[in-house]
Design an enzyme around this catalytic site. Structure first.
Site, PDB file in Angstrom:
ATOM      1  N   PRO A   1       1.089   9.046  -2.090  1.00 20.47           N
ATOM      2  CG  PRO A   1      -0.292   9.302  -3.531  1.00 20.47           C
ATOM      3  CD  PRO A   1      -0.214   9.154  -1.882  1.00 20.47           C
TER       4      PRO A   1
ATOM      5  NE  ARG B   1      -3.191   0.878   3.324  1.00 12.62           N
ATOM      6  CZ  ARG B   1      -4.336  -0.018   3.119  1.00 12.62           C
ATOM      7  NH1 ARG B   1      -4.649   0.889   1.890  1.00 12.62           N
ATOM      8  NH2 ARG B   1      -4.884  -0.823   3.354  1.00 12.62           N
ATOM      9  CB  ILE B   2       1.457   4.341  -2.464  1.00  9.27           C
ATOM     10  CG1 ILE B   2       1.692   2.956  -3.112  1.00  9.27           C
ATOM     11  CG2 ILE B   2       2.151   5.049  -2.802  1.00  9.27           C
ATOM     12  CD1 ILE B   2       3.339   3.029  -3.116  1.00  9.27           C
TER      13      ILE B   2
ATOM     14  CD  GLN C   1      11.747   8.694   0.640  1.00 10.31           C
ATOM     15  OE1 GLN C   1      12.896   7.963   1.123  1.00 10.31           O
ATOM     16  NE2 GLN C   1      11.972   9.884   0.434  1.00 10.31           N
TER      17      GLN C   1
ATOM     18  CB  VAL D   1       9.502   3.107  -1.591  1.00  8.17           C
ATOM     19  CG1 VAL D   1       7.548   2.376  -2.222  1.00  8.17           C
ATOM     20  CG2 VAL D   1       8.766   5.106  -1.139  1.00  8.17           C
ATOM     21  N   GLY D   2      11.868   3.886   0.317  1.00  7.45           N
ATOM     22  CA  GLY D   2      12.846   4.927  -0.497  1.00  7.45           C
ATOM     23  C   GLY D   2      14.044   4.595  -0.456  1.00  7.45           C
ATOM     24  CD  GLU D   3      17.600   1.372   2.779  1.00 12.27           C
ATOM     25  OE1 GLU D   3      18.172   1.545   2.902  1.00 12.27           O
ATOM     26  OE2 GLU D   3      17.385  -0.089   1.962  1.00 12.27           O
TER      27      GLU D   3
END
Ligand SMILES: Cc1cc2nc3c(=O)[nH]c(=O)nc-3n(C[C@H](O)[C@H](O)[C@H](O)COP(=O)(O)OP(=O)(O)OC[C@H]3O[C@@H](n4cnc5c(N)ncnc54)[C@H](O)[C@@H]3O)c2cc1C
Lengths: 277, 733
Positions: free
Chosen positions: B621, B617-618, B627, B692-694
């Protein structure tokens, strides 16, 4: 530490004559980063308020650019197309902040092989005006910059102005810089060209290359080869022979072989840019 | 709250605020200069003096003497502490390698060896330059990773993973490649340097206003370094100007500020000069990666070996480039091995997506080379080797949509119109090429706590020691709490980064968003229970929280009426049960890139980028997009320009500033498109989201590199692919 901000050239020169180590500073964008962690020894003479060193003025068909003129002032001044190359260089010196503080004279006196101002001013056949308490002398820019971070500036002298001689009618110019990223980058190589046409043929050209030898160099053989060529048909004109004055080295930014290959292409591009915009 | 089974349908499945593009809460503060960074905390302690660090001028050896006489006599100087004044301080944690201060031993260039405290910055800096140091440098120390690799590469090592008989499978494979890739060391190059304000009180308590990603780790590390009671340490870091792993652990700024403050008897602030950041703190180690792939005639991988070598200080762990190769693609046999080249360069440690960021630079180029060997479309080759199970562990992925990333990405990008013969598509002076790469990065989660305080006016204050390093924590935690309590997001205030708050996951390893929002949810669940009790119910089941009200049956009570006399405080933490470890919880992406390469000079211009991300799940957005596009920019840097240049004679990182360490500028970056599949992963956490950051960085550099090859036909296997590396193959040279 003393910090002097003279308002006339005479005050500046007498401050410089004072005993005790005094350094000249304009925008400080070379002086201060070069200090690293070392403290400043001696005093500073800030040249940015010296009246005689301000402003850009047309004179005797040529131009006088004051020794305290910044890159931003070059960009903001209405100048003929022969200055397009110098303006393009101005736009590529660091970032807008650096352009607002940094001066042309500082760029020349710092004499880095990667100084973007030097090729553009060489291509304009610029002369430097050097003032001292004994009077004023003038030198062609090519004789002023003598080596890596070396100039003909003598103790007690200030670069008070640059003189751009009358340019041939219709002269146009360009400046191109190559770096590993698109902007805010130290040049791998850069080229500036000034050229002019008569009767549909190239009548003359001045081409200067930086960061490919200890001191930026003109390329006389290429300049000669261009004379008489038709601008429309100008393809790849630069040959390895034309690059004989250059002695590129390899460093973190690129190998010597790469520099040699890239210079030839950049010269051709600079010529096309000067001719066709 | 114990998260012991996969999440079922819950309040987040009918979201009103979660999943919405809520703008970053700290955005206006940061763009108008009202978010104070560590060095600007002028108001927190009175009488702040300024500290300036001195770094060692040698990489390895001993300090024989330090003459501070002139420095002590310099104007404004209030205290000087040198490394010879004390024994080596304990290494701050097990995750640190180098000790930060004390003793005569030098482990790396620019190790901190003194701090000068003065009334002004200029005085401190000027005095520091007056300290005379005599060294006894070890001659002949090794600083060259490539040379070290040559020496060690033929010595067998115990593999980390050995599945099946790789050697035989590889020897018998229908098609194979055997290639070696190099990545150079990189620096995080975050905008804000390490900085700390330190103050001691009369009881020996110390407060550190600093810039740090992991508050609890920092607090413990300070206690260990100073051999003091952990309860006497407070760490506060509400705004962090970029971290990327460079601020996971305390560095010498914390130690020097605290030592300086103690010596001067007054608070001290200290920021690292940029060159000091580059050589004193951590970097991503360089790697040499040998990758062998063997396939059957149809392109199924029958043998995969990934051997990674990286530099590290003795005792450290370097950069493990092999992790993704254990799990990402179906492989009948596997051989995974790592070697460490111990050398006295500055400490190698985590940088954004440690492991995968470098490992995929190798693996995804190898996948491209293998596809070409097979004469297969590189998208197809990856699809053929998709798997729902990690070949190394045999565990199933909790949710894996990598194939969708590839197919939907290919469709959107127009992959069928790509250039198929390397070096054959040209527009004027520009050679045009297309590249694809896959991305994989685990999505761990870790215990995280929070406190929620329902105010008399119906507003809520959330407190957790979670950090926001520019990632969006303030915003997504506010969204989570607003969602869980059925409130307007404006009525939720989020306070972060103070060790006085409940211990959170912190920011690292892309576990922060998943963990800290679940922690905030746990606290909200406790608060909902308490609110239920206040209105006469045993628990919150059957109550509904919406529009600032709590509703039980037909009775609606505004939250403002719940605690008229004061606040209600609830605190809890989420603990992730071991069932999560029975599955592989990971994120995936496919990156597609178009480049133009100048046929004459080799200038590479990225023209189009598309990333399709599978990360559960985002939650927001906007922040997720930031990111990923930031990661993609970093990937372009890794592919084309970012390289720490090592002086292999002296052990010094020479391009130690942002003029010479070249990260991309705006003009280097084209339109970037990012698509989130926005799936749900109920094993990951109660919000069914993943990191999601990496992920945003993983695989990007490989896609750029493959596009450059496709454009030119020149395969540069040493990153970064600077212009000169293409010279030999440029058609016009
Ligand atoms: C971030 C950054 C990016 C940069 N990028 C570029 C770039 O892309 N290209 C480039 O070419 N340069 C670049 N520079 C270097 C610098 O900005 C330029 O060389 C600039 O033109 C220097 O001018 P200044 O006035 O700041 O010189 P200063 O630093 O004030 O002086 C430089 C030297 O000249 C002497 N000097 C100055 N004026 C006079 C005078 N009138 N008479 C005699 N001596 C004098 C000083 O004593 C000193 O030795 C960059 C610098 C920075 C900090």
């Amino acid at each position: 530490m003393s910090y002097l901000a003279p308002e006339t050239l005479e005050q500046a020169l007498s401050a410089l004559a004072d005993p005790g180590p005094m350094r000249l500073v304009a925008g400080g964008t070379d002086v201060f980063p070069a200090l690293g962690d070392r403290p400043l020894r001696g005093g500073l003479i800030d040249l940015t308020r010296v009246a005689e060193m301000k402003g850009i003025a047309a004179r005797d068909g040529g131009w006088r650019i004051g020794g305290a003129v910044t890159w931003r002032e070059i960009l903001k001044t209405d100048l003929p197309p022969c200055f397009d190359g110098l303006k393009a260089a101005a736009r590529e010196v660091g970032s807008v902040q650096i352009q607002a503080a940094g001066t042309l004279a500082g760029n020349l006196c710092n004499a880095s092989p990667a100084a973007d101002g030097i090729p553009a001013l060489l291509a304009l056949d610029a002369e430097v005006e050097l003032a001292s308490r004994d009077g004023t002398r003038r030198l062609p820019l090519a004789d002023f910059v003598t080596g890596v971070r070396q100039t003909a500036l003598r103790p007690g002298e200030i670069l008070s102005a640059l003189h751009i001689p009358v340019q041939p009618e219709g002269a146009r110019s360009s400046f191109l810089k190559l770096g590993s990223r698109r902007y805010l980058v130290i040049s791998i190589v850069m080229v500036s060209a000034v050229l002019w046409c008569r009767d549909g043929r190239i009548a003359g050209a001045r081409i200067a290359v930086g960061a490919a030898s200890p001191v930026a160099r003109r390329l006389p053989a290429l300049e000669a080869a261009l004379t008489g060529l038709a601008p429309e048909a100008l393809g790849a004109v630069t040959t390895p022979d034309h690059l004989a004055p250059l002695q590129p080295i390899g460093d973190v930014r690129g190998s010597a072989d790469y520099r040699r290959a890239a210079v030839a292409e950049l010269c051709d591009r600079a010529l096309r840019k000067a001719l066709h915009g | 709250m114990d998260f012991n089974t996969a999440a079922e349908t819950n309040i987040f499945d009918r979201p009103k605020i979660l999943g919405k593009a809520v703008p970053r809460r700290d955005g206006p503060l940061k763009t108008t200069g009202r978010a104070p960074y560590a060095y600007e905390r002028h108001d927190v302690a009175e009488g702040q003096l300024v500290g300036y660090p001195l770094g060692s001028a040698i990489a390895k050896g001993r300090i024989l003497s330090m003459d501070t006489e002139a420095a002590r006599a310099a104007p404004g100087v209030r205290a000087i502490v040198t490394t010879l004044d004390m024994e080596a301080m304990p290494v701050p944690s097990e995750m640190h390698t180098a000790h930060l201060f004390g003793g005569d031993k030098v482990e790396h260039y620019h190790q901190a060896i003194a701090v000068v405290v003065a009334e002004t910055f200029e005085q401190a800096r000027a005095a520091t330059a007056l300290i005379k140091v005599e060294y006894d440098a070890d001659e002949g120390a090794e600083f060259d990773l490539l040379a070290a690799y040559e020496k060690m590469k033929d010595t067998p090592v115990d593999p980390e993973v050995s599945k099946g008989d790789f050697e035989t499978a590889f020897a018998n494979a229908a098609h194979r490649i055997d290639r070696t890739y190099v990545t150079t060391p990189q620096n995080h190059a975050q905008m804000e340097p390490q900085a700390t304000v330190a103050a001691w009180d009369e009881n020996g308590n110390v407060t550190l206003w600093t810039s740090n990603q992991m508050i609890q780790w920092a607090k413990k590390a300070v206690a260990k370094t100073f051999e003091m009671d952990v309860e006497k340490v407070r760490v506060d870091s509400p705004y962090v100007g970029g971290g990327f792993g460079n601020k996971l652990f305390i560095r010498s700024d914390v130690v020097l500020a605290a030592l300086g403050a103690k010596a001067a008897g007054q608070p001290v602030k200290l920021a690292m000069p940029r060159p000091f950041v580059m050589n004193n703190t951590t970097h991503r180690a360089g790697t040499v990666q040998r990758i062998r792939i063997g396939t059957d005639a149809q392109g199924k991988i029958v043998a995969l070996a990934h051997e990674g070598t990286s530099n590290t200080l003795p005792g450290g762990s370097g950069e493990d480039a092999t992790n993704q190769s254990q799990h990402f693609y179906a492989a009948d046999t596997l051989l995974i091995a790592t070697r460490l080249a111990e050398m006295h360069l500055p400490e190698a440690n985590a940088m954004r997506a440690p492991g995968e960021a470098s490992g995929l630079m190798g693996l995804e180029m190898a996948m491209d080379e293998m596809a070409e060997e097979l004469g297969m479309d590189p998208v197809q080759f990856r699809l053929v080797n998709d798997t729902d199970t990690s070949p190394a562990t045999g565990k199933k992925f909790s949710d894996r949509n990598f194939a969708r990333c590839l197919t939907e990405g290919a469709e959107r990008f127009g992959w069928e119109n790509r250039n198929t013969t390397p070096g054959s598509r040209r527009e004027g002076d520009w050679l045009i090429g297309h590249g694809v790469a896959g991305a994989f990065r685990p999505s761990p989660a870790t215990t995280s706590g929070a406190r929620v305080r329902l105010q008399a006016d119906g507003r809520i204050i959330v407190e957790t020691d979670m950090t926001d390093i520019g990632t969006g924590s303030y915003t997504i935690i506010a969204q989570t709490v607003a969602e869980a309590m059925g409130m307007d997001i404006e009525d939720v205030e989020v306070r972060l980064g103070d060790s006085a708050f409940p211990v959170s996951s912190g920011s690292g390893g892309q576990f922060g968003a998943v963990s800290s929002t679940a922690g905030a949810y746990a606290a909200c669940t406790a608060l909902r229970r308490e609110v239920a009790r206040r209105i006469g119910h045993n628990d919150a089941d059957g109550l509904s929280f919406a529009r600032g009200n709590v509703t039980a049956g037909a009775k609606e009570t505004p939250l403002v009426d719940i605690a008229p006399e004061g606040e209600i405080v609830a605190e809890d933490k989420v603990k992730f049960g071991s069932f999560r470890k029975d599955r592989m919880v990971a994120t995936f992406a496919a990156h597609f890139v178009e480049v133009g390469v100048n046929a004459w000079t080799g200038e590479v211009r990225v023209r189009r980028m598309l990333g399709v991300c599978d990360a559960g799940r985002i939650m927001n957005p906007t922040t997720a997009l930031s990111q990923v596009i930031g990661g993609m920019v970093m990937g372009v840097g890794a592919a084309l320009s970012e390289e720490i240049a090592v002086d292999t004679a002296k052990g010094v990182f020479i391009n130690h500033d942002l003029a010479n360490y070249e990260v991309p500028v705006h003009a280097d970056i084209p339109e970037q498109e990012v698509v989130f599949l926005d799936t749900l992963d109920p094993v990951s956490g109660p919000l069914k989201s993943k990191g999601v950051g990496e992920l945003g960085l993983c695989g990007v550099a490989g896609a750029v590199a493959n596009a450059v090859y496709n454009a030119t036909g020149v395969r540069a296997r040493e990153y970064p692919i600077t212009l000169d590396k293409l010279l030999d193959g440029l058609p016009e040279v």
